[in-house]
Every structure is written in structure tokens, then in C-alpha cells.
Design a protein around this motif. Structure first.
Motif, PDB file in Angstrom:
ATOM      1  N   LEU A  77     -15.253  -0.440   2.423  1.00  0.00           N
ATOM      2  CA  LEU A  77     -15.158   0.660   1.456  1.00  0.00           C
ATOM      3  C   LEU A  77     -15.844   0.292   0.147  1.00  0.00           C
ATOM      4  CD1 LEU A  77     -11.529   1.758   2.227  1.00  0.00           C
ATOM      5  CD2 LEU A  77     -13.552   3.226   2.423  1.00  0.00           C
ATOM      6  N   HIS A  78     -15.706  -0.954  -0.270  1.00  0.00           N
ATOM      7  CA  HIS A  78     -16.396  -1.419  -1.474  1.00  0.00           C
ATOM      8  C   HIS A  78     -17.907  -1.295  -1.309  1.00  0.00           C
ATOM      9  CE1 HIS A  78     -12.898  -4.131  -3.038  1.00  0.00           C
ATOM     10  NE2 HIS A  78     -12.638  -2.832  -3.144  1.00  0.00           N
ATOM     11  N   ASP A  79     -18.409  -1.556  -0.098  1.00  0.00           N
ATOM     12  CA  ASP A  79     -19.846  -1.415   0.129  1.00  0.00           C
ATOM     13  C   ASP A  79     -20.289   0.041   0.004  1.00  0.00           C
ATOM     14  OD1 ASP A  79     -22.379  -2.606   0.737  1.00  0.00           O
ATOM     15  OD2 ASP A  79     -22.225  -1.765   2.761  1.00  0.00           O
ATOM     16  N   LEU A  80     -19.372   0.956   0.284  1.00  0.00           N
ATOM     17  CA  LEU A  80     -19.648   2.386   0.127  1.00  0.00           C
ATOM     18  C   LEU A  80     -19.356   2.856  -1.296  1.00  0.00           C
ATOM     19  CD1 LEU A  80     -18.015   3.529   3.467  1.00  0.00           C
ATOM     20  CD2 LEU A  80     -20.460   3.530   2.950  1.00  0.00           C
ATOM     21  N   ASP A  81     -19.008   1.918  -2.183  1.00  0.00           N
ATOM     22  CA  ASP A  81     -18.654   2.191  -3.584  1.00  0.00           C
ATOM     23  C   ASP A  81     -17.408   3.080  -3.693  1.00  0.00           C
ATOM     24  OD1 ASP A  81     -19.012   1.602  -6.237  1.00  0.00           O
ATOM     25  OD2 ASP A  81     -20.421   3.235  -6.611  1.00  0.00           O
ATOM     26  N   LYS A  82     -16.468   2.848  -2.782  1.00  0.00           N
ATOM     27  CA  LYS A  82     -15.194   3.568  -2.775  1.00  0.00           C
ATOM     28  C   LYS A  82     -14.071   2.567  -3.033  1.00  0.00           C
ATOM     29  CE  LYS A  82     -17.117   7.389  -1.297  1.00  0.00           C
ATOM     30  NZ  LYS A  82     -17.738   8.145  -2.336  1.00  0.00           N
ATOM     31  N   PRO A  83     -12.954   3.037  -3.599  1.00  0.00           N
ATOM     32  CA  PRO A  83     -11.834   2.122  -3.846  1.00  0.00           C
ATOM     33  C   PRO A  83     -11.181   1.657  -2.547  1.00  0.00           C
ATOM     34  CG  PRO A  83     -11.227   4.369  -4.415  1.00  0.00           C
ATOM     35  CD  PRO A  83     -12.693   4.384  -4.058  1.00  0.00           C
ATOM     36  N   GLY A  84     -10.749   0.426  -2.542  1.00  0.00           N
ATOM     37  CA  GLY A  84     -10.153  -0.165  -1.349  1.00  0.00           C
ATOM     38  C   GLY A  84      -8.834   0.428  -0.938  1.00  0.00           C
ATOM     39  N   ILE A  85      -8.161   1.125  -1.836  1.00  0.00           N
ATOM     40  CA  ILE A  85      -6.847   1.695  -1.519  1.00  0.00           C
ATOM     41  C   ILE A  85      -6.939   2.703  -0.378  1.00  0.00           C
ATOM     42  CG2 ILE A  85      -6.924   3.556  -3.215  1.00  0.00           C
ATOM     43  CD1 ILE A  85      -3.849   1.448  -2.389  1.00  0.00           C
ATOM     44  N   ILE A  86      -8.108   3.265  -0.165  1.00  0.00           N
ATOM     45  CA  ILE A  86      -8.297   4.212   0.939  1.00  0.00           C
ATOM     46  C   ILE A  86      -8.030   3.531   2.285  1.00  0.00           C
ATOM     47  CG2 ILE A  86      -9.979   5.733   2.068  1.00  0.00           C
ATOM     48  CD1 ILE A  86     -11.322   6.076  -0.655  1.00  0.00           C
ATOM     49  N   ALA A  87      -8.094   2.213   2.324  1.00  0.00           N
ATOM     50  CA  ALA A  87      -7.832   1.475   3.567  1.00  0.00           C
ATOM     51  C   ALA A  87      -6.404   1.677   4.053  1.00  0.00           C
ATOM     52  CB  ALA A  87      -8.117  -0.008   3.367  1.00  0.00           C
ATOM     53  N   ALA A  88      -5.533   2.203   3.222  1.00  0.00           N
ATOM     54  CA  ALA A  88      -4.162   2.496   3.648  1.00  0.00           C
ATOM     55  C   ALA A  88      -4.140   3.513   4.788  1.00  0.00           C
ATOM     56  CB  ALA A  88      -3.338   2.997   2.475  1.00  0.00           C
ATOM     57  N   THR A  89      -5.203   4.299   4.922  1.00  0.00           N
ATOM     58  CA  THR A  89      -5.269   5.270   6.022  1.00  0.00           C
ATOM     59  C   THR A  89      -5.321   4.586   7.382  1.00  0.00           C
ATOM     60  OG1 THR A  89      -7.675   5.417   5.908  1.00  0.00           O
ATOM     61  CG2 THR A  89      -6.413   7.008   4.596  1.00  0.00           C
ATOM     62  N   LEU A  90      -5.611   3.302   7.411  1.00  0.00           N
ATOM     63  CA  LEU A  90      -5.658   2.581   8.680  1.00  0.00           C
ATOM     64  C   LEU A  90      -4.292   2.488   9.346  1.00  0.00           C
ATOM     65  CD1 LEU A  90      -8.016  -0.336   7.700  1.00  0.00           C
ATOM     66  CD2 LEU A  90      -8.565   1.668   9.062  1.00  0.00           C
ATOM     67  N   PHE A  91      -3.243   2.752   8.608  1.00  0.00           N
ATOM     68  CA  PHE A  91      -1.908   2.692   9.179  1.00  0.00           C
ATOM     69  C   PHE A  91      -1.476   4.015   9.800  1.00  0.00           C
ATOM     70  CE2 PHE A  91      -1.978  -0.779   6.094  1.00  0.00           C
ATOM     71  CZ  PHE A  91      -1.615  -1.822   6.929  1.00  0.00           C
ATOM     72  N   ILE A  92      -2.335   5.026   9.749  1.00  0.00           N
ATOM     73  CA  ILE A  92      -2.067   6.314  10.391  1.00  0.00           C
ATOM     74  C   ILE A  92      -2.813   6.289  11.723  1.00  0.00           C
ATOM     75  CG2 ILE A  92      -2.270   8.815  10.177  1.00  0.00           C
ATOM     76  CD1 ILE A  92      -2.504   8.355   7.111  1.00  0.00           C
ATOM     77  N   PRO A  93      -2.084   6.344  12.853  1.00  0.00           N
ATOM     78  CA  PRO A  93      -2.693   6.072  14.163  1.00  0.00           C
ATOM     79  C   PRO A  93      -4.008   6.779  14.471  1.00  0.00           C
ATOM     80  CG  PRO A  93      -0.340   6.268  14.389  1.00  0.00           C
ATOM     81  CD  PRO A  93      -0.664   6.614  12.957  1.00  0.00           C
ATOM     82  N   VAL A  94      -4.085   8.087  14.463  1.00  0.00           N
ATOM     83  CA  VAL A  94      -5.321   8.775  14.845  1.00  0.00           C
ATOM     84  C   VAL A  94      -6.389   8.597  13.777  1.00  0.00           C
ATOM     85  CG1 VAL A  94      -6.317  11.032  15.378  1.00  0.00           C
ATOM     86  CG2 VAL A  94      -4.070  10.431  16.263  1.00  0.00           C
ATOM     87  N   ILE A  95      -5.979   8.632  12.521  1.00  0.00           N
ATOM     88  CA  ILE A  95      -6.914   8.477  11.409  1.00  0.00           C
ATOM     89  C   ILE A  95      -7.584   7.107  11.452  1.00  0.00           C
ATOM     90  CG2 ILE A  95      -7.130   8.479   8.890  1.00  0.00           C
ATOM     91  CD1 ILE A  95      -6.438  11.212   9.873  1.00  0.00           C
ATOM     92  N   SER A  96      -6.861   6.088  11.877  1.00  0.00           N
ATOM     93  CA  SER A  96      -7.422   4.732  11.878  1.00  0.00           C
ATOM     94  C   SER A  96      -8.632   4.626  12.796  1.00  0.00           C
ATOM     95  CB  SER A  96      -6.360   3.713  12.271  1.00  0.00           C
ATOM     96  OG  SER A  96      -5.949   3.903  13.607  1.00  0.00           O
ATOM     97  N   ILE A  97      -8.603   5.279  13.921  1.00  0.00           N
ATOM     98  CA  ILE A  97      -9.739   5.237  14.849  1.00  0.00           C
ATOM     99  C   ILE A  97     -10.931   5.958  14.238  1.00  0.00           C
ATOM    100  CG2 ILE A  97     -10.569   5.993  17.114  1.00  0.00           C
ATOM    101  CD1 ILE A  97      -7.602   5.673  18.038  1.00  0.00           C
ATOM    102  N   ILE A  98     -10.675   7.120  13.654  1.00  0.00           N
ATOM    103  CA  ILE A  98     -11.739   7.886  13.015  1.00  0.00           C
ATOM    104  C   ILE A  98     -12.320   7.104  11.835  1.00  0.00           C
ATOM    105  CG2 ILE A  98     -12.259  10.007  11.741  1.00  0.00           C
ATOM    106  CD1 ILE A  98     -10.025  11.329  13.480  1.00  0.00           C
ATOM    107  N   ALA A  99     -11.440   6.487  11.041  1.00  0.00           N
ATOM    108  CA  ALA A  99     -11.893   5.708   9.884  1.00  0.00           C
ATOM    109  C   ALA A  99     -12.761   4.529  10.322  1.00  0.00           C
ATOM    110  CB  ALA A  99     -10.695   5.214   9.079  1.00  0.00           C
TER     111      ALA A  99
END
Length: 123
Positions: A77-99
């Protein structure tokens, strides 16, 4: 060949940026380790000492992989110039695969950004 400090940074630190290829390959390595340990567990009798060992090894790998996947995603996410807190979406089952797929597909910010001067190195 990368040294230990670089590997430790890649899998366990949250600073810096990581490229699509490094993100994908590191994630693939973590998945292969988990699958291998689960496979070994299925080969031994369930109530045996060996079964207990492989089960503990698998769960230890899962816990380490959770941390590593979050650290890798934050750096991606940092490489995309986005905040790392968005990585919290990885704990949502379907969203994690899409992410994961999206983080593997979208190119990072060319040149330096607020999270580092270049990809695949700490800030």
C-alpha cells in the motif's frame, strides 16, 4: 542473494515499499509453507506425537503468516502511496482475496513517495 536483514524487513517490518512481484512471491512463499505443513499433518495419525508436532508447526506458521501478510500489504500500500491502515481489510474474508489480487495488479507510484525513495527497501 538477499541477506537476513532484508528478509526480516520484507516479512516482519512495516516501513518502506514493496513491488508487485516481491509482494506476490512473498505471499506465495507463505502460502506454500502453510500448505506443506498442513499436508504433512494429514500424512500422520491424528492422535500421534507426530500429528501434534505438525499441527503445532502449522498453527505457528499461520500466526507468523498473518503478521507477515499484514506487513507485506502495508508496504505494498505504501508503494501505491496509500496509508497502511487499509491493510486491516485483509481480515475480512472475501475482501482479503480481492485486495490481494488488486495489490498484485496495480503498479506502484513511480519514483519516490512519502513512504520511501524506491521499492523493495526500507524507508
Amino acid at each position: 542473494m538477499p541477506d537476513r536483514d532484508q528478509l526480516f524487513w520484507l516479512f516482519f517490518r512495516f516501513s518502506g515499499r514493496v513491488s508487485r512481484a516481491a509482494y506476490f512471491l512473498a505471499g506465495l512463499l507463505l502460502a506454500i509453507v502453510q500448505v506443506f505443513l498442513l499436508y504433512r499433518f494429514t500424512l500422520v495419525p491424528q492422535d500421534s506425537t507426530q500429528g501434534q508436532f505438525w499441527a503445532m508447526a502449522f498453527w505457528a506458521a499461520v500466526l507468523i503468516s498473518i503478521w507477515s501478510n499484514v506487513a507485506l500489504s502495508v508496504k505494498r500500500l505504501h508503494d501505491l502511496d496509500k496509508p497502511g491502515i487499509i491493510a486491516a481489510t485483509l481480515f475480512i474474508p472475501v475482501i482479503s482475496i480481492i485486495a490481494f489480487v488488486l495489490l498484485c495488479l496495480f503498479p506502484g507510484t513511480p519514483g519516490p513517495n512519502r513512504y520511501g525513495a524506491a521499492t523493495n527497501q526500507p524507508k
